[in-house]
Every structure is written in structure tokens, then in C-alpha cells.
Scaffold this active site. Structure first.
Site, PDB file in Angstrom:
ATOM      1  N   GLY A  42      -4.691  -1.908   6.326  1.00  0.00           N
ATOM      2  CA  GLY A  42      -4.717  -3.347   6.102  1.00  0.00           C
ATOM      3  C   GLY A  42      -4.505  -4.170   7.369  1.00  0.00           C
ATOM      4  O   GLY A  42      -5.215  -5.152   7.607  1.00  0.00           O
ATOM      5  N   SER A  43      -3.544  -3.789   8.167  1.00  0.00           N
ATOM      6  CA  SER A  43      -3.248  -4.577   9.372  1.00  0.00           C
ATOM      7  C   SER A  43      -4.423  -4.593  10.330  1.00  0.00           C
ATOM      8  O   SER A  43      -4.805  -5.641  10.848  1.00  0.00           O
ATOM      9  CB  SER A  43      -2.004  -4.037  10.085  1.00  0.00           C
ATOM     10  OG  SER A  43      -0.853  -4.268   9.298  1.00  0.00           O
ATOM     11  N   ASN A  99       2.233 -10.472  -1.272  1.00  0.00           N
ATOM     12  CA  ASN A  99       2.929  -9.185  -1.320  1.00  0.00           C
ATOM     13  C   ASN A  99       4.383  -9.298  -1.764  1.00  0.00           C
ATOM     14  O   ASN A  99       4.955  -8.337  -2.254  1.00  0.00           O
ATOM     15  CB  ASN A  99       2.862  -8.497   0.043  1.00  0.00           C
ATOM     16  CG  ASN A  99       3.268  -9.405   1.182  1.00  0.00           C
ATOM     17  OD1 ASN A  99       2.784 -10.536   1.287  1.00  0.00           O
ATOM     18  ND2 ASN A  99       4.143  -8.937   2.033  1.00  0.00           N
ATOM     19  N   GLN A 122      -2.885  -6.337  -1.615  1.00  0.00           N
ATOM     20  CA  GLN A 122      -2.083  -6.166  -2.832  1.00  0.00           C
ATOM     21  C   GLN A 122      -2.930  -6.287  -4.109  1.00  0.00           C
ATOM     22  O   GLN A 122      -2.425  -6.048  -5.199  1.00  0.00           O
ATOM     23  CB  GLN A 122      -0.962  -7.217  -2.888  1.00  0.00           C
ATOM     24  CG  GLN A 122       0.044  -7.103  -1.771  1.00  0.00           C
ATOM     25  CD  GLN A 122       0.924  -5.858  -1.865  1.00  0.00           C
ATOM     26  OE1 GLN A 122       1.110  -5.278  -2.931  1.00  0.00           O
ATOM     27  NE2 GLN A 122       1.455  -5.436  -0.731  1.00  0.00           N
ATOM     28  N   SER A 140      -6.336  -1.681   1.811  1.00  0.00           N
ATOM     29  CA  SER A 140      -5.553  -0.576   2.335  1.00  0.00           C
ATOM     30  C   SER A 140      -5.333   0.463   1.243  1.00  0.00           C
ATOM     31  O   SER A 140      -4.897   0.135   0.139  1.00  0.00           O
ATOM     32  CB  SER A 140      -4.206  -1.111   2.818  1.00  0.00           C
ATOM     33  OG  SER A 140      -3.404  -0.061   3.272  1.00  0.00           O
ATOM     34  N   HIS A 158      -3.221   2.999   0.749  1.00  0.00           N
ATOM     35  CA  HIS A 158      -1.919   3.478   0.242  1.00  0.00           C
ATOM     36  C   HIS A 158      -1.261   2.502  -0.722  1.00  0.00           C
ATOM     37  O   HIS A 158      -0.188   2.790  -1.249  1.00  0.00           O
ATOM     38  CB  HIS A 158      -0.986   3.829   1.399  1.00  0.00           C
ATOM     39  CG  HIS A 158      -0.406   2.660   2.125  1.00  0.00           C
ATOM     40  ND1 HIS A 158       0.886   2.239   1.937  1.00  0.00           N
ATOM     41  CD2 HIS A 158      -0.945   1.831   3.039  1.00  0.00           C
ATOM     42  CE1 HIS A 158       1.120   1.207   2.716  1.00  0.00           C
ATOM     43  NE2 HIS A 158       0.026   0.941   3.396  1.00  0.00           N
ATOM     44  N   THR A 204     -13.627   9.088  15.971  1.00  0.00           N
ATOM     45  CA  THR A 204     -14.052  10.015  14.922  1.00  0.00           C
ATOM     46  C   THR A 204     -13.476   9.571  13.582  1.00  0.00           C
ATOM     47  O   THR A 204     -12.297   9.273  13.476  1.00  0.00           O
ATOM     48  CB  THR A 204     -13.589  11.448  15.261  1.00  0.00           C
ATOM     49  OG1 THR A 204     -14.172  11.796  16.513  1.00  0.00           O
ATOM     50  CG2 THR A 204     -14.016  12.438  14.197  1.00  0.00           C
ATOM     51  N   CYS A 241      18.722  -9.478   6.555  1.00  0.00           N
ATOM     52  CA  CYS A 241      19.281  -8.217   7.015  1.00  0.00           C
ATOM     53  C   CYS A 241      18.307  -7.069   6.859  1.00  0.00           C
ATOM     54  O   CYS A 241      18.427  -6.060   7.527  1.00  0.00           O
ATOM     55  CB  CYS A 241      20.565  -7.913   6.272  1.00  0.00           C
ATOM     56  SG  CYS A 241      21.923  -8.857   6.936  1.00  0.00           S
TER      57      CYS A 241
END
Lengths: 398, 146
Positions: free
Chosen positions: A73-74, A154, A182, A202, A204, A240, A327
Site C-alpha cells: 500500500g505505501s 484505517n 482498508q 495491499s 495483507h 524481478t 504513547c
């Protein structure tokens, strides 16, 4: 580890499906050829790569030559956006429109383009995490080269009016890209019906393998090359090809699309039970629109607690989730998405995202609804913020 | 969980001295909710010795663990010794903290100082002001996103 794991972080990544693993294995050892090689082993690989491309094209409703494999995706977002920007610049168009709550793969690419002389309009989203197509229409200028708006968010799971935005862009002759990472495999995506020029996906995120994705680029829209080298992907991306990944992605997407209705219904039921159950906790709030929402997304804020400590305690109970707290991001500010919805910092710190897949069960929901209220109550009992809210020293914000 | 040491997880999941002291002799609160951490320390002091200490913390795992460890390190100690407690000592006692979480141990050190200062102020006890530098909560967060 015998403890039951409740995995509800499917927006981060998913487990590979049996179908995808099975589709991948032959190419790791038996059909290991390089699709660029002339010999039989190489030509078998080339045919298999073409088959994967054809399947993905069918599922997105486009032509094979409009699908380019990438690493995910990125990379797809980077290449699509930069390509459309450079093409616009050639014609003196250096304005781009997006939203404030895109994925960082989009936002950081745009920030970089701003340092290179492009101007970017960041459309605000409303308190439910939505924009209207007319907001885009109003922002379009004569020098607008690109509109890039995500298909579904997302973090808060809102589904944006992509078809309408695409229509506005098409009418105005502006290239429209959507980060559909997403959405693909979860809700209906049809690049023709939805007027999409460029789309990132993407593998995954829909039970395919990590490290493989694709760009759909409508044949009338030029795609610029950023990885130079061989002539793979019709010269648009050297290197490849990841045939095993591409084959597994195609199989995973086919499986996801075939079962979309059934999976979405199951997820929606679990989702709604979670939302209903978690909102029984006092001073909690659902983030993101309830109606225009991915079937698998739950995002809730609990006032007076901090998200990372909530995640760690859930993890200790075997529940794997995510949060938009500062955090967990390693930065000072909580998630830009939650702030974009207008949540105060101190509320955004206490967010919890649960993202489901069809592998989740009723039992998972029961475990989450049993453990979460206890943990929230415990963290509140040791929180000076909660104490001052309860004493009335500070007003409750939610 | 590799994010934190076992010690951090122990002090996070079973924090020592958690709670409040209703008749505390000194109370210190540092941090701000906007940044995601607030620590509140309660001290009971007799003859310049910390006889009891409790804390409440709003924050991440390392903030709660740092509070817990800091209370352990000062309980039963003379004020003069508690004032020498550094954030480094708190982090080391926890077998280390990730780099971007070190500010949590800084907050713990500051919370104790703030509580001692509160005790001095309430009782009109003279002290060396240089021992209590003013901290800017935002300043302590000068780490960058990775």
C-alpha cells in the site's frame, strides 16, 4: 502459549488464509522461474504472473494492463501520487486536494511534494469522519492536478463517498486517486462504476501475504516510473516480480470477494455487539460515523484513561488490539485521525480500535466485553484525571 | 511482550503503593493530560522521613511502572535522600525503558520533588530553591517520532 488469543487488529494486518497460503507455495519451490527468462521455467512463471494480474483486474473491474504489482500500500500510494503530481506539473498544474485524515503514506508524500513547489489543500472532515463530494468540487481549481481521498479510514472505519468524488473529478478533468487499502476485499470496489483513475491496494489487509500490493492506473492516465532498472511491470516498476506474492494476493482477493457479503454480515453482527456492549461503559464514545462504516471497525474512546496501558492490559488477557494514543505512536500527539474528528487530546489518548475479520467469533466478543470494562474501571481507579472528572473539578468531555 | 522489560511489566500490572493518602503531608502533581501523562504523588512525612507514599497515574505502561518504582525507592527514606533520586535511577531500577519512554521516569522524579516542595511550602520550611527547578511539561517530551 496455551492462552486463547483474540486477534482484533485486522486493520493492522491479517492472518493469511489457507487459500492464499496454498496459492503461494508452488511458486516458492516448483515454479521459481524469473518471468523475464526465455526458458520454460521462466515462461511458466510469466504465464502465472499474467493469470494473477488477470484475476485482480477482473475483481476490480479493469483491464489487465491497468494493474501494476508493487510491494504494498505505501509504495502504491507513493508512486500514484507522485506520478500524478509530476504529470500535472508538466502542464503547469501544481495543486493537489486531499483530506486531513489520510494514511501517512499519503500525507507524508504530499508534505514532501509541498517542499518541491506543490500546493496542497487539506479538506477537513466532520465530527463523524466524513467529507462530501461537493467539498471536493469547491476546492478544485484550474491548476488542480490530483485529488487523493481514501476509500475507507484505517482508524475510525468511515467509508467515504468515493464514487461521487470520482464523478466530480471526472467532470472537472482532474485525476482521482484513492487509497483503498482498508476497503478492497471488504466492501464493493469497482473502479469503473466508482470513477476511479488510480487506486492503491495491499494484500495483507485481506488475508494475503505482506510485501505485495498493486496500483490500478486507468490506461488514459500516465504512470511514472520510480524504480529504474529492467522492463518489468511494463517499464513502470523494475525488479524481478514477486510471483508468489502476486499469486497469493490474487487468490486471497478472489476468496474475499466471493465471500464478501457473508463475511461482512458476520463482522457487522460482531461489530455491533461490541459497540453496544462497550458503550455501556460510562463516558465512552464511538468514533466515526455509525452508518457509513467498514463492517469490521470499532473505535471507541474511554475518558480518563490512556490507550497504551489499556492495550497492554488487554494483551495480558490475550486480546490484541490497537489505539490512537500518543504513547503507541512514539510521538507527543495522539492520532491525527482522532484529532481531525475534533476530539480533544485528552480524550483521543484513551482510544481503542478493534478491527475484526471473519475469523473472529461470538466467543471473542464475549471475552472482549467481559475483560474491557474491568480494565477500564481499574485504570480509572488509579487515574488522577478520572478523579478530577468525578469530583467535578473538570467537566466530562464525553 | 518485548516492548518493556519484565520489571516494567511487573510494576505496571502489579503497581506498588497505588492509591491516595487522605491526610497527606505533601502532594505533587506533574504532567498534563494533553500529552498523555499525569502523575500525582502523596507523601506522609514524619521527622523528615517518608513514612508512606501513594500514587495515582494517568498514562502509558511505563508511566505507571515508573511511578510504582519511584515510590518503592523513596519509601522509608529521609527527604534528603528522596531528593537525590534521579530519573536515571528509576529507569535503571526498571531494567531500562525504551528511549522514547524515558520522559516517564523524568515525570516520576519530578512528581516526588513536587510533593516534597509542597510539604516544605505548607509547613513554612525553608529550602534551597535551586533544588526545585521549574519544569516545562512540554519540554520533557522533546523526543521525535521514529
Amino acid at each position: 502459549m496455551n492462552k486463547k488469543i483474540v486477534y482484533v487488529d485486522n486493520a493492522a494486518t491479517t492472518a493469511m488464509s489457507d487459500v492464499a497460503v496454498k496459492a503461494m507455495l508452488p511458486y516458492l519451490q516448483n515454479f521459481y522461474g524469473n518471468p523475464s527468462s526465455l526458458h520454460t521455467i521462466g515462461q511458466i512463471a510469466k504465464e502465472e504472473l499474467d493469470k494473477a494480474r488477470k484475476k485482480i483486474a477482473e475483481l476490480l473491474n479493469c483491464e489487465e494492463r491497468e494493474v501494476y504489482f508493487t510491494s504494498g500500500g505505501s509504495e502504491s500510494d507513493n508512486q500514484a501520487i507522485r506520478s500524478a503530481a509530476l504529470h500535472g506539473a508538466k502542464k503547469g498544474k501544481k495543486h493537489i486536494i486531499t483530506t486531513v485524515f489520510e494514511h501517512h503514506a499519503v500525507l507524508h508524500t504530499l508534505k514532501k511534494l509541498q517542499t518541491e513547489g506543490f500546493e496542497v489543500t487539506y479538506l477537513p472532515v466532520d465530527c463523524n469522519g466524513l467529507i462530501k463530494a461537493e467539498d471536493v468540487a469547491k476546492a478544485i481549481r484550474k491548476d488542480t492536478a490530483l485529488v487523493t481521498v481514501m476509500f475507507a479510514n484505517n482508524e475510525v472505519g468511515t467509508v467515504l463517498p468515493v464514487a461521487e468524488i470520482g464523478e466530480v473529478c471526472r467532470k472537472n478533468g482532474v485525476v482521482f486517486h484513492t487509497d483503498a487499502v482498508q476497503a478492497v476485499g471488504h466492501i464493493p470496489v469497482d473502479v469503473k462504476a466508482q470513477n476511479i483513475d488510480m487506486l492503491s491496494l495491499s494484500a495483507h489487509k485481506f488475508h494475503g501475504p505482506k510485501g505485495v500490493g498493486a496500483i490500478y492506473c486507468r490506461k488514459q492516465i500516465p504512470l511514472y516510473t520510480f524504480v529504474e532498472g529492467g522492463a518489468q511491470e511494463r517499464g513502470k516498476r523494475a525488479g524481478t516480480e514477486n510471483l508468489a506474492g502476486a499469486a497469493a494476493m490474487a487468490a486471497a482477493l478472489e476468496d474475499a470477494c466471493l465471500n464478501m457479503r457473508k463475511n461482512a454480515e458476520k463482522e457487522r453482527n460482531l461489530r455491533d455487539r461490541l459497540i453496544e456492549g462497550l458503550l455501556k461503559i460510562p463516558h465512552s464514545k464511538l468514533n466515526g460515523d455509525f452508518k457509513n462504516r467498514l463492517p469490521n471497525n470499532v473505535n471507541i474512546c474511554f475518558e480518563g484513561i490512556e490507550g497504551e496501558s489499556l492495550l497492554l492490559l488487554l494483551d495480558a488477557k490475550g486480546i490484541c488490539a490497537s489505539s490512537g494514543s500518543a504513547c503507541t505512536s512514539g510521538s507527543l500527539d495522539p492520532s491525527h485521525v482522532l484529532l481531525a474528528l475534533g476530539l480533544p487530546h485528552e480524550v483521543a489518548h484513551g482510544s481503542l480500535r478493534l478491527s475484526l475479520s471473519e475469523y473472529n467469533t461470538e466467543e471473542d466478543v464475549e471475552i472482549i466485553l467481559r475483560e474491557t470494562p474491568e480494565i477500564v474501571e481499574y485504570l480509572r481507579s488509579i487515574s488522577p484525571v478520572w478523579e478530577s472528572l468525578e469530583k467535578g473539578e473538570k467537566p466530562h468531555l464525553i | 511482550m518485548a516492548l518493556y522489560s519484565e520489571k516494567v511489566m511487573d510494576h505496571f500490572t502489579n503497581p506498588r503503593n497505588v492509591g491516595k493518602i487522605e491526610d497527606a503531608d505533601g502532594i505533587g502533581e506533574v504532567g498534563n493530560a494533553k500529552c498523555g501523562d499525569i502523575m500525582k504523588m502523596y507523601l506522609k512525612i514524619e521527622n523528615d522521613v517518608i513514612t508512606d507514599v501513594k500514587f495515582n497515574t494517568f498514562g502509558c505502561g511505563s508511566a505507571i511502572a515508573s511511578s510504582s518504582m519511584a515510590t518503592e525507592l523513596i519509601k522509608g527514606k529521609p527527604l534528603s535522600e528522596a531528593l537525590t533520586l534521579t530519573n536515571k535511577a528509576v529507569a535503571e531500577a526498571l531494567d531500562g525503558l525504551p528511549a522514547h519512554k524515558l520522559h516517564c521516569s523524568v515525570l516520576a522524579e519530578e512528581a516526588i520533588r513536587a510533593a516534597i516542595k509542597d510539604y516544605y511550602d505548607k509547613n513554612g520550611i525553608a529550602y534551597d530553591k535551586s533544588q526545585f527547578p521549574e519544569h516545562d511539561a512540554e519540554e520533557e517530551h522533546s523526543f521525535t517520532e521514529d
